[in-house]
Design an enzyme around this catalytic site. Structure first.
Site, short mmCIF file in Angstrom:
data_model
loop_
_atom_site.label_atom_id
_atom_site.label_comp_id
_atom_site.label_asym_id
_atom_site.label_seq_id
_atom_site.Cartn_x
_atom_site.Cartn_y
_atom_site.Cartn_z
N GLY A 45 0.85 -1.19 0.00
CA GLY A 45 0.00 0.00 0.00
C GLY A 45 0.88 1.23 0.00
O GLY A 45 2.06 1.15 0.36
N GLN A 50 3.15 10.08 1.57
CA GLN A 50 4.43 9.37 1.72
C GLN A 50 5.39 9.70 0.58
O GLN A 50 6.60 9.51 0.71
CB GLN A 50 4.21 7.86 1.75
CG GLN A 50 3.50 7.37 3.01
CD GLN A 50 3.36 5.88 3.02
OE1 GLN A 50 2.39 5.34 2.47
NE2 GLN A 50 4.31 5.18 3.60
N CYS A 92 5.98 0.09 8.14
CA CYS A 92 5.59 1.23 7.31
C CYS A 92 6.80 1.62 6.46
O CYS A 92 7.92 1.66 6.96
CB CYS A 92 5.16 2.40 8.19
SG CYS A 92 4.70 3.87 7.26
N HIS A 134 -4.48 1.61 7.49
CA HIS A 134 -3.12 2.13 7.60
C HIS A 134 -2.91 3.27 6.61
O HIS A 134 -2.36 4.32 6.95
CB HIS A 134 -2.12 0.99 7.33
CG HIS A 134 -0.69 1.41 7.38
ND1 HIS A 134 0.17 1.06 8.39
CD2 HIS A 134 0.06 2.16 6.52
CE1 HIS A 134 1.37 1.59 8.15
NE2 HIS A 134 1.32 2.26 7.02
N GLU A 135 -3.39 3.07 5.37
CA GLU A 135 -3.19 4.11 4.33
C GLU A 135 -4.05 5.34 4.59
O GLU A 135 -3.59 6.47 4.44
CB GLU A 135 -3.53 3.55 2.93
CG GLU A 135 -2.70 2.33 2.50
CD GLU A 135 -1.21 2.50 2.72
OE1 GLU A 135 -0.54 1.49 2.93
OE2 GLU A 135 -0.71 3.66 2.73
N HIS A 138 -2.53 7.63 6.98
CA HIS A 138 -1.48 8.48 6.40
C HIS A 138 -2.08 9.80 5.90
O HIS A 138 -1.47 10.85 6.01
CB HIS A 138 -0.79 7.79 5.22
CG HIS A 138 0.38 6.90 5.60
ND1 HIS A 138 1.51 7.37 6.21
CD2 HIS A 138 0.58 5.57 5.42
CE1 HIS A 138 2.35 6.37 6.41
NE2 HIS A 138 1.82 5.27 5.95
#
Ligand code: K2U
Ligand code: ZN
Length: 178
Positions: A45, A50, A92, A134-135, A138
């Site tokens: 992912g 990021q 990560c 998780h994404e 972000h």
């Protein structure tokens, strides 16, 4: 095109990203560059912040055996339903040399827009549910280390500071005040 993945404690990782107004060709190209970058990492992912782009865009592909068969590209993703609880050992791409157990919802219903601007809804459990959460974190400037005990996080930060002092860390993290 492979993009640079920013590493903690880069402040850009902490900026909540604004929504995408329209899924333009530029956003579609960003999604493809993010996927290429993700495969090269490798990862399952990746979120736009990021790679230094503060926009609510994420990409996922859990099936590296037949790459591209189950790609997920989502603009403005949002968790509409969440239930249950699951603990997963997370890493990560932006938090080097550290993993920790993170508690998340076991099943999620995520809505958003695809690369052609079409409305999408994804029901997920297992690793995909974990990865989606998780994404999406972000996009809100949240990292998985924000979801672990302060003690564990402090141990990581101290280790990182020590590594920076002894010059073991890569250039980009040296001299950054943590
Ligand atoms: O967002 C990222 O940094 C990529 C993450 C996504 C992710 C983290 C934890 C759990 C699920 C997804 C990973 O670095 S991708 C690497 C990976 C590969 C297989 C299983 C878990 C994580
Ligand atoms: Zn991550």
């Amino acid at each position: 095109m492979i993009l640079e993945i920013l590493k903690f404690p880069d402040p850009i990782l902490r900026v909540p990203a604004p929504p995408v107004r329209a899924v333009t060709g530029e956003i579609a190209e960003l999604m493809d560059n993010m996927l290429e970058t993700m495969y090269a990492a490798p990862g399952i992912g990746l979120a736009a912040p990021q790679v230094g782009v503060s926009r609510r865009v994420i990409v996922l592909d859990l099936d590296h055996e037949n790459r591209g068969a189950n790609v997920i590209k989502l603009a403005n993703p949002e968790v509409r339903e969440a239930e249950g609880e699951v603990v997963y050992e997370e890493g990560c791409l932006s938090v080097v040399d550290f993993t920790a157990e993170v508690k998340r919802a076991e099943r999620v219903l995520v809505g958003g827009y695809g690369a052609d601007g079409e409305e999408l809804e994804i029901e997920a459990d297992g690793l995909l549910a974990v990865a989606l959460q998780h994404e999406i974190d972000h996009l809100d400037g949240k990292l998985f280390i924000d979801r672990i005990s302060r003690l564990k996080r402090d141990i990581y930060v101290r280790k990182l500071k020590k590594a920076v002092r002894t010059g073991k860390e890569p250039e980009e993290s040296r001299g950054v005040v943590i």
